[in-house]
Design a protein around this motif. Sequence first.
Motif, PDB file in Angstrom:
ATOM      1  N   GLU A   1     -34.459  -7.269  11.126  1.00  0.00           N
ATOM      2  CA  GLU A   1     -34.536  -8.075   9.906  1.00  0.00           C
ATOM      3  C   GLU A   1     -34.808  -9.547  10.209  1.00  0.00           C
ATOM      4  O   GLU A   1     -35.555 -10.214   9.494  1.00  0.00           O
ATOM      5  CB  GLU A   1     -33.265  -7.894   9.074  1.00  0.00           C
ATOM      6  CG  GLU A   1     -33.465  -6.758   8.073  1.00  0.00           C
ATOM      7  CD  GLU A   1     -32.207  -5.980   7.757  1.00  0.00           C
ATOM      8  OE1 GLU A   1     -31.117  -6.583   7.794  1.00  0.00           O
ATOM      9  OE2 GLU A   1     -32.320  -4.776   7.473  1.00  0.00           O
ATOM     10  N   GLU A   2     -34.216 -10.018  11.285  1.00  0.00           N
ATOM     11  CA  GLU A   2     -34.463 -11.385  11.740  1.00  0.00           C
ATOM     12  C   GLU A   2     -35.958 -11.583  12.048  1.00  0.00           C
ATOM     13  O   GLU A   2     -36.575 -12.558  11.622  1.00  0.00           O
ATOM     14  CB  GLU A   2     -33.682 -11.551  13.039  1.00  0.00           C
ATOM     15  CG  GLU A   2     -33.010 -12.872  13.296  1.00  0.00           C
ATOM     16  CD  GLU A   2     -32.202 -12.749  14.579  1.00  0.00           C
ATOM     17  OE1 GLU A   2     -31.124 -12.117  14.539  1.00  0.00           O
ATOM     18  OE2 GLU A   2     -32.675 -13.228  15.635  1.00  0.00           O
ATOM     19  N   LEU A   3     -36.517 -10.609  12.776  1.00  0.00           N
ATOM     20  CA  LEU A   3     -37.928 -10.686  13.162  1.00  0.00           C
ATOM     21  C   LEU A   3     -38.828 -10.615  11.934  1.00  0.00           C
ATOM     22  O   LEU A   3     -39.804 -11.346  11.826  1.00  0.00           O
ATOM     23  CB  LEU A   3     -38.271  -9.559  14.138  1.00  0.00           C
ATOM     24  CG  LEU A   3     -37.674  -9.712  15.539  1.00  0.00           C
ATOM     25  CD1 LEU A   3     -37.569  -8.365  16.224  1.00  0.00           C
ATOM     26  CD2 LEU A   3     -38.512 -10.669  16.377  1.00  0.00           C
TER      27      LEU A   3
ATOM     28  N   LEU B   1     -42.180 -10.909   6.419  1.00  0.00           N
ATOM     29  CA  LEU B   1     -42.406  -9.568   5.861  1.00  0.00           C
ATOM     30  C   LEU B   1     -41.094  -8.857   5.507  1.00  0.00           C
ATOM     31  O   LEU B   1     -41.021  -7.633   5.555  1.00  0.00           O
ATOM     32  CB  LEU B   1     -43.175  -8.704   6.872  1.00  0.00           C
ATOM     33  CG  LEU B   1     -44.662  -8.959   7.068  1.00  0.00           C
ATOM     34  CD1 LEU B   1     -45.214  -8.011   8.111  1.00  0.00           C
ATOM     35  CD2 LEU B   1     -45.431  -8.787   5.776  1.00  0.00           C
ATOM     36  N   SER B   2     -40.100  -9.635   5.148  1.00  0.00           N
ATOM     37  CA  SER B   2     -38.790  -9.029   4.882  1.00  0.00           C
ATOM     38  C   SER B   2     -38.850  -7.907   3.847  1.00  0.00           C
ATOM     39  O   SER B   2     -38.078  -6.954   3.913  1.00  0.00           O
ATOM     40  CB  SER B   2     -37.815 -10.109   4.411  1.00  0.00           C
ATOM     41  OG  SER B   2     -37.605 -11.018   5.461  1.00  0.00           O
ATOM     42  N   ASP B   3     -39.772  -8.021   2.900  1.00  0.00           N
ATOM     43  CA  ASP B   3     -39.833  -7.005   1.838  1.00  0.00           C
ATOM     44  C   ASP B   3     -40.584  -5.748   2.260  1.00  0.00           C
ATOM     45  O   ASP B   3     -40.684  -4.805   1.495  1.00  0.00           O
ATOM     46  CB  ASP B   3     -40.474  -7.611   0.590  1.00  0.00           C
ATOM     47  CG  ASP B   3     -41.845  -8.194   0.891  1.00  0.00           C
ATOM     48  OD1 ASP B   3     -42.064  -8.656   2.038  1.00  0.00           O
ATOM     49  OD2 ASP B   3     -42.708  -8.184  -0.001  1.00  0.00           O
TER      50      ASP B   3
ATOM     51  N   ILE C   1     -46.822  -8.713  15.772  1.00  0.00           N
ATOM     52  CA  ILE C   1     -46.204  -9.904  16.373  1.00  0.00           C
ATOM     53  C   ILE C   1     -44.690  -9.722  16.454  1.00  0.00           C
ATOM     54  O   ILE C   1     -44.071 -10.001  17.484  1.00  0.00           O
ATOM     55  CB  ILE C   1     -46.590 -11.178  15.577  1.00  0.00           C
ATOM     56  CG1 ILE C   1     -48.085 -11.464  15.762  1.00  0.00           C
ATOM     57  CG2 ILE C   1     -45.758 -12.378  16.030  1.00  0.00           C
ATOM     58  CD1 ILE C   1     -48.645 -12.558  14.880  1.00  0.00           C
ATOM     59  N   ALA C   2     -44.102  -9.204  15.376  1.00  0.00           N
ATOM     60  CA  ALA C   2     -42.652  -8.978  15.374  1.00  0.00           C
ATOM     61  C   ALA C   2     -42.263  -8.002  16.478  1.00  0.00           C
ATOM     62  O   ALA C   2     -41.285  -8.197  17.204  1.00  0.00           O
ATOM     63  CB  ALA C   2     -42.203  -8.457  14.014  1.00  0.00           C
TER      64      ALA C   2
ATOM     65  N   ALA D   1     -39.869  -8.940  19.870  1.00  0.00           N
ATOM     66  CA  ALA D   1     -38.534  -8.376  19.654  1.00  0.00           C
ATOM     67  C   ALA D   1     -37.548  -8.724  20.767  1.00  0.00           C
ATOM     68  O   ALA D   1     -36.389  -9.007  20.502  1.00  0.00           O
ATOM     69  CB  ALA D   1     -38.630  -6.872  19.477  1.00  0.00           C
ATOM     70  N   ASN D   2     -38.018  -8.705  21.994  1.00  0.00           N
ATOM     71  CA  ASN D   2     -37.091  -8.921  23.109  1.00  0.00           C
ATOM     72  C   ASN D   2     -37.165 -10.329  23.698  1.00  0.00           C
ATOM     73  O   ASN D   2     -36.955 -10.516  24.895  1.00  0.00           O
ATOM     74  CB  ASN D   2     -37.347  -7.869  24.193  1.00  0.00           C
ATOM     75  CG  ASN D   2     -37.056  -6.473  23.685  1.00  0.00           C
ATOM     76  OD1 ASN D   2     -36.016  -6.239  23.081  1.00  0.00           O
ATOM     77  ND2 ASN D   2     -37.990  -5.548  23.881  1.00  0.00           N
TER      78      ASN D   2
END
Lengths: 337, 222
Positions: A122-124, A130-132, A151-152, A156-157
């Motif tokens: 969710e952070e990413l 793009l939270s939705d 990209i997310a 991620a890491n």
Amino acid sequence: MININHLSKVYQTKKGEVSGVNNVSLTINEGEIYGIVGYSGAGKSSLVRCINLLERPTKGNITVDGVDLTKLKSEKLRQARLKIGMIFQHFNLVSQKTVFENIAFSLKAAKVPSNQIASRVEELLAMVGLSDKRDVYPGQLSGGQKQRVGIARALANDPKVLLCDEATSALDPTTTKSILQLLKKINKEMNITIVLITHEMDVVKEICHRMAIMQAGKVVEEGDVYEIFASPKNELTREFISSVISFDLPAHVLEKVTGTLVKVIFKGEIAGESIISDMVQKFKVKGNFLHGSIDYIQDAPLGIFVMELNGEKNEVSKAIQYIENRSAHVEVIKDGI
Amino acid sequence: MEFDVNHIIELIPELNTAFLQTLYMISVGLLVAVIFGLPIGILIFVTDKGLFLQNRFVNQIVGFIVNMIRSIPFIILLVALIPLTIKLTGSTIGPKAASVPLSVAAIPFFARLVETSLRKIEYGVIEAAIAAGGTPWMIIKDVLLPEAKSGIISGITITVVSLVGTSAMAGVVGGGGIGDLAIRFGYYRYDDTIMITTVVILIVLVQLIQIIGDKIAKAVNK
């Protein structure tokens, strides 16, 4: 951050050996956005794939953050890849998995405890805007949104490096801009070193700090983006630059030129100074602008003007000397006398 | 050629048994094919050149065995596998016994279908998973299988339809099922009613399987 040493990649095909990358050495510094430009087949894609060893170099080695990747065995290499994100021209998302699952894949690869995965995803998603879209499938997203998911997933890491393989080539100009802005933001805020390969000079002009131009597996020119735009040395480089900053004059304009045709290049702050008007006042020459613009490369102005100078030979050369003395660069295209 | 409705009613118990036997053989064959064929298909794919578990030796050995079994005509496989059939089921007749050669033939058949559907996956997607640091097992589970899911379901449909055909052949050696019924009554006793009925049942069965299979394959595709 990334050291590429005498790297060569040779492909074995039915028709014999094909050289993809030919003895390339590059150093990419921590925190910079580095662009690799070339036409398709120039070897830039092979080169970028050698950085995370998607393709194993035939010769030479690559160190990322001090680790020689060519010496790593499979599990160690996999661990190293967690810290090297990569995004692609065609996004390469798993179409049958949701946005959430696509991003979670990277976290699972890093063995992030499952109770932390959701919050991190969710952070990413919030970071790429793009939270939705958490639970939709890639098929329902636009190209730009897919690249944001890419990209997310790549970030991620908390990687140190992000490799971009023609990441904006399949996107329209507006979307390209927004993705480039996002990359710029990532570079600044997270201090991630970005290596970007592209055939679009626009992209380089927009976000890269340094660049290399590749042809037939070799780097033909390399350096600071601003310097390369201001004074390209290689023919191919000029060709690429002319795709974004063109000063070609129409034939009928050239025919009418009777004086000396010069191209004046102003770098940085002096682009805003009144050098030309001073020159016209000081010498007995008439100046006539035929073409010109001030471009902003990395927010630094680069002024390039094409003008015709009319007057006595002596005065014209003195005028040119004057402009050069005031630290602008003059290129005589056509000597009128 | 005669067709007698009363005759069918007379034979309903027989048809019923035969139908259930056919279903039994198909189910066993399919189950075994999926259990063994799926991993074999994946193995052939991931050990191929350029893939993340590239292994020429394994790839060629497995590929050879699969091709070998597939090249043996089913009727010969049926006979050749009699020792194995006796070992596993203690008999050579009946649907249980016939399931053994049916399964053996279905495994490589399904494995190739799995491999084909895996090949349709865009390589970039696999490449991205490798770049993300995915383990081979993760890539198989979270990338290959989901991406090939629809194709694998189509493969299952094709395998079931092919099992309907081969299970009918098992009738030749007394395997039971609709095929057996067709041979015993329709062929040896010139019973047209049975012949037509069994053929119609087989046609309807295959059509149903195909329609349902296509629907599922479409439904799972996101």
